[in-house]
Motif scaffolding. Structure first.
Motif, PDB file in Angstrom:
ATOM      1  N   ILE A 279       0.847  -1.210   0.000  1.00 63.12           N
ATOM      2  CA  ILE A 279       0.000   0.000   0.000  1.00 63.12           C
ATOM      3  C   ILE A 279       0.876   1.252   0.000  1.00 63.12           C
ATOM      4  N   ALA A 280       1.893   1.263   0.828  1.00 63.91           N
ATOM      5  CA  ALA A 280       2.774   2.434   0.912  1.00 63.91           C
ATOM      6  C   ALA A 280       3.556   2.650  -0.384  1.00 63.91           C
ATOM      7  N   SER A 281       3.936   1.556  -1.051  1.00 62.69           N
ATOM      8  CA  SER A 281       4.750   1.668  -2.273  1.00 62.69           C
ATOM      9  C   SER A 281       3.918   1.615  -3.544  1.00 62.69           C
ATOM     10  N   GLY A 282       2.585   1.362  -3.425  1.00 68.81           N
ATOM     11  CA  GLY A 282       1.724   1.298  -4.599  1.00 68.81           C
ATOM     12  C   GLY A 282       1.884   0.012  -5.390  1.00 68.81           C
ATOM     13  N   ASP A 283       2.345  -1.034  -4.725  1.00 69.47           N
ATOM     14  CA  ASP A 283       2.535  -2.343  -5.378  1.00 69.47           C
ATOM     15  C   ASP A 283       1.207  -3.116  -5.333  1.00 69.47           C
ATOM     16  N   PHE A 284       0.412  -2.978  -6.414  1.00 67.67           N
ATOM     17  CA  PHE A 284      -0.914  -3.622  -6.432  1.00 67.67           C
ATOM     18  C   PHE A 284      -0.803  -5.142  -6.433  1.00 67.67           C
ATOM     19  N   ASN A 285       0.118  -5.695  -7.207  1.00 68.95           N
ATOM     20  CA  ASN A 285       0.278  -7.157  -7.260  1.00 68.95           C
ATOM     21  C   ASN A 285       0.692  -7.730  -5.903  1.00 68.95           C
ATOM     22  N   GLY A 286       1.576  -7.020  -5.246  1.00 70.52           N
ATOM     23  CA  GLY A 286       1.981  -7.457  -3.906  1.00 70.52           C
ATOM     24  C   GLY A 286       0.817  -7.421  -2.933  1.00 70.52           C
ATOM     25  N   LEU A 287      -0.032  -6.396  -3.061  1.00 74.10           N
ATOM     26  CA  LEU A 287      -1.218  -6.268  -2.193  1.00 74.10           C
ATOM     27  C   LEU A 287      -2.187  -7.430  -2.434  1.00 74.10           C
ATOM     28  N   VAL A 288      -2.397  -7.765  -3.726  1.00 75.39           N
ATOM     29  CA  VAL A 288      -3.286  -8.883  -4.055  1.00 75.39           C
ATOM     30  C   VAL A 288      -2.765 -10.171  -3.432  1.00 75.39           C
ATOM     31  N   TRP A 289      -1.454 -10.368  -3.520  1.00 73.28           N
ATOM     32  CA  TRP A 289      -0.865 -11.592  -2.961  1.00 73.28           C
ATOM     33  C   TRP A 289      -1.063 -11.663  -1.442  1.00 73.28           C
ATOM     34  N   LEU A 290      -0.842 -10.538  -0.773  1.00 77.86           N
ATOM     35  CA  LEU A 290      -1.014 -10.506   0.690  1.00 77.86           C
ATOM     36  C   LEU A 290      -2.488 -10.698   1.075  1.00 77.86           C
ATOM     37  N   MET A 291      -3.401 -10.087   0.304  1.00 76.29           N
ATOM     38  CA  MET A 291      -4.820 -10.245   0.602  1.00 76.29           C
ATOM     39  C   MET A 291      -5.272 -11.685   0.386  1.00 76.29           C
ATOM     40  N   ALA A 292      -4.744 -12.336  -0.641  1.00 74.90           N
ATOM     41  CA  ALA A 292      -5.061 -13.752  -0.878  1.00 74.90           C
ATOM     42  C   ALA A 292      -4.555 -14.602   0.284  1.00 74.90           C
TER      43      ALA A 292
END
Length: 590
Positions: free
Chosen positions: A60-73
């Motif tokens: 979220i802080a770095s704007g990494d959408f793919n990383g966010l999706v992975w963490l949410m999964a």
């Protein structure tokens, strides 16, 4: 009515817990799996705030959408796993608790079945019902809501504290600043609710005893027009129950809002201090994600502490109930069944020799009783109320044991016989006939599968009960309701005759068997008695002397001692106790 008074004991009663563990052993595999699930729940739940922190401070802080999706999964997967584990933990703890409850309840009831009648003489039935139903049910909470839940909460608190200190010891100390206030309020609440719960359990036990006793004796209440007084007495006990419950509700209504305020204060301090840290993140090392995680952690941390008082009281009441159950199981008032004698046939020679007996140590009922009944003889016991007649037959069937002397059948002490075998060979018909709320067939056979329909029909035919039974709706399948309320006194007595005869006993004991029936029914019963006695040793207790004039021997008892022995004519010639009793009864019929 004597009221039950329960006091709480030590919550960690190791002796009780050790004995309870004995009932867990058959389910050890499930129990150890439950321990594993408890640890898993304690570890999985605190992982959520950690992942949220990583999501905020990372993708979220770095704007990494793919990383966010992975963490949410990963977070969703964790939630699914936690839900499954939580389901298994809740279901398995309840499953183990209910199986243990089943085992203890069966053991307790089996134990009650073997206790001496002396125990039931002095113990209120309602209290025993409470032990076998309410207390055993309370015990299940020890496993499903008390012990297992407390262990899980304690582990979760430790894991949360570990993760909080690992992130920031300063934020942890600030977050826990209000913890002493929560501990203090929790302790006060626990003590207050403990007293209220004790009062509730006392009231429940007293309600059970009162209702059972007075419903059973409803005829006496109504005969003496005591409905209003008994209602007022019940109202008073019910009022105590209401007050105790309202007190516990009051304590809950005060404690939980106070605990919420304390928790909110702790979160407020955390946000105040943490916000300054977030602003100066480079100096303090506190990030926004860490602050959010701490807010979630503090909510998770305070929840089990708020519930711990309730858990403690649940566990404590379970331990109290367990102690009461175990105390009852420890009661050794059993008739010892050490005999193994089971001859093919009991001839029926009975001898009482110098028998002394007392229900209580300071109240001797029988003194130096000696008499003999030969095979096939009929002996009658007569005397005033309280003379000891019923005590004689209670001793013969070993419902009570004698203090001194001996009782023999076929020259063998009755203690040498297997207890079940002895009682099967002694058919007893009591004055107060007890019938269960079931069919006539069940009340005769008591569920014994060895008794055939032919035996049932034959015994009913001999007694003369078959005719009236077959006229009832359903015949032998007719439900007599509780205590045989739908039958007349005479009909209930005839059924008790069939019940005694269907086992083909070698010894027949009739205790006031015709004292509560009308003349017509008495004639029918007397005819049945003659058929029953044929070829059997018989002991008859009767107030109506006209029913025992043909007895081979009449024994006159007075204040626990034998005063006279002989036939009807012999005793009349002696002009003693028996002659006086005969004269009084004859005078009453004039």
């Amino acid at each position: 009515m004597k009221k039950d008074n329960i006091k709480s004991g030590n919550i960690i009663d190791t002796d009780v817990l050790k004995r309870l563990y004995k009932y867990v052993k058959p389910y050890q595999g499930n129990f150890y799996f439950l321990v594993f699930l408890t640890i898993a729940v304690a570890v999985l739940a605190p992982a959520r705030p950690y992942l949220i922190q990583k999501a905020i401070d990372g993708p979220i802080a770095s704007g990494d959408f793919n990383g966010l999706v992975w963490l949410m999964a990963l977070l969703v997967g964790l939630l699914i796993i936690q839900a499954v584990v939580q389901y298994g933990h809740t279901y398995l703890s309840g499953w183990i608790g209910q199986y243990i409850v089943r085992d203890i309840r069966l053991k307790l009831y089996r134990h009650l079945l073997g206790l001496r009648l002396k125990f039931f003489d002095k113990t209120p039935i309602g209290r025993l019902v409470t032990r076998n139903v309410s207390d055993v049910e309370q015990l299940s909470d020890v496993f499903s809501q008390g012990l297992a839940a407390m262990i899980g909460d304690a582990l979760q608190i430790l894991v949360i504290l570990g993760m909080m200190f690992a992130m920031s010891w300063k934020l942890t100390l600030v977050s826990l600043a209000t913890l002493p206030l929560l501990f203090l309020s929790t302790y006060i609440f626990k003590e207050k609710v403990k007293v209220a719960f004790n009062e509730v359990r006392n009231a429940v036990s007293n309600l059970n005893s009162f209702v059972q006793e007075h419903v059973s004796g409803m005829s006496i209440v109504q005969i003496f027009t005591a409905e209003k007084r008994e209602y007022e007495a019940f109202e008073e006990i019910n009022k105590e129950h209401k007050k105790a419950n309202i007190r516990s509700v009051l304590y809950y209504s005060i404690y939980f809002p106070v605990a919420e305020v304390i928790q909110a204060t702790g979160i407020g301090l955390l946000v105040w201090y943490g916000s300054k840290g977030v602003i100066n993140e480079i100096e303090t090392g506190i990030s926004l994600g860490m602050l959010v995680a701490f807010i979630l952690y503090i909510q998770m941390f305070f929840r089990p502490i708020r519930l711990i008082a309730d858990r403690f009281n649940t566990l404590q009441m379970g331990i109290v109930s367990s102690s009461r159950i175990l105390n009852l199981l420890d009661n050794k008032e059993h008739i010892p069944n050490n005999g193994d004698l089971q001859p093919e046939k009991i001839e029926g020679d009975i001898k009482f020799k110098n028998v002394d007996f007392a229900y209580n140590e300071d109240e001797t009922v029988l003194r130096d009783i000696s008499f003999e009944v030969k095979e096939g003889e009929t002996v009658a016991l007569v005397g005033a109320t309280g003379a000891g007649k019923s005590s004689v037959i209670n001793l013969l069937s070993r419902f009570y044991d004698i203090q001194s002397g001996s009782i023999t059948i076929n020259e063998e002490d009755i203690k040498n016989y297997d207890l079940d075998y002895l009682r099967r060979n002694i058919g007893v018909v009591l004055q107060d006939v007890f019938l269960f709320s079931d069919t006539i067939e069940y009340n005769i056979t008591l569920g014994n599968p060895d008794i055939t329909q032919e035996q049932l029909q034959h015994a009913a035919e001999i007694v003369g009960a078959k005719k009236f039974i077959e006229k009832l709706p359903g015949g032998f399948q007719y439900n007599v309701m509780e205590r045989g309320a739908t039958l007349s006194v005479g009909q209930r007595q005839l059924i008790s005759f069939v019940r005694a005869l269907v086992y083909d006993p070698k010894i027949i004991v009739l205790d006031e068997a015709t004292s509560s029936v009308d003349t017509e029914t008495e004639e029918l019963i007397q005819s049945a008695i003659e058929k029953m006695m044929k070829g059997r040793t018989s002991i008859v207790i009767a107030h109506r002397l006209s029913t025992i004039q043909s007895a081979d021997k009449i024994i006159v008892l007075d204040k626990g001692e034998i005063k006279e022995t002989g036939t009807h004519n012999e005793l009349l010639e002696k002009d003693g106790f028996y002659a006086q009793l005969h004269a009084m009864q004859y005078k009453e019929t004039l």
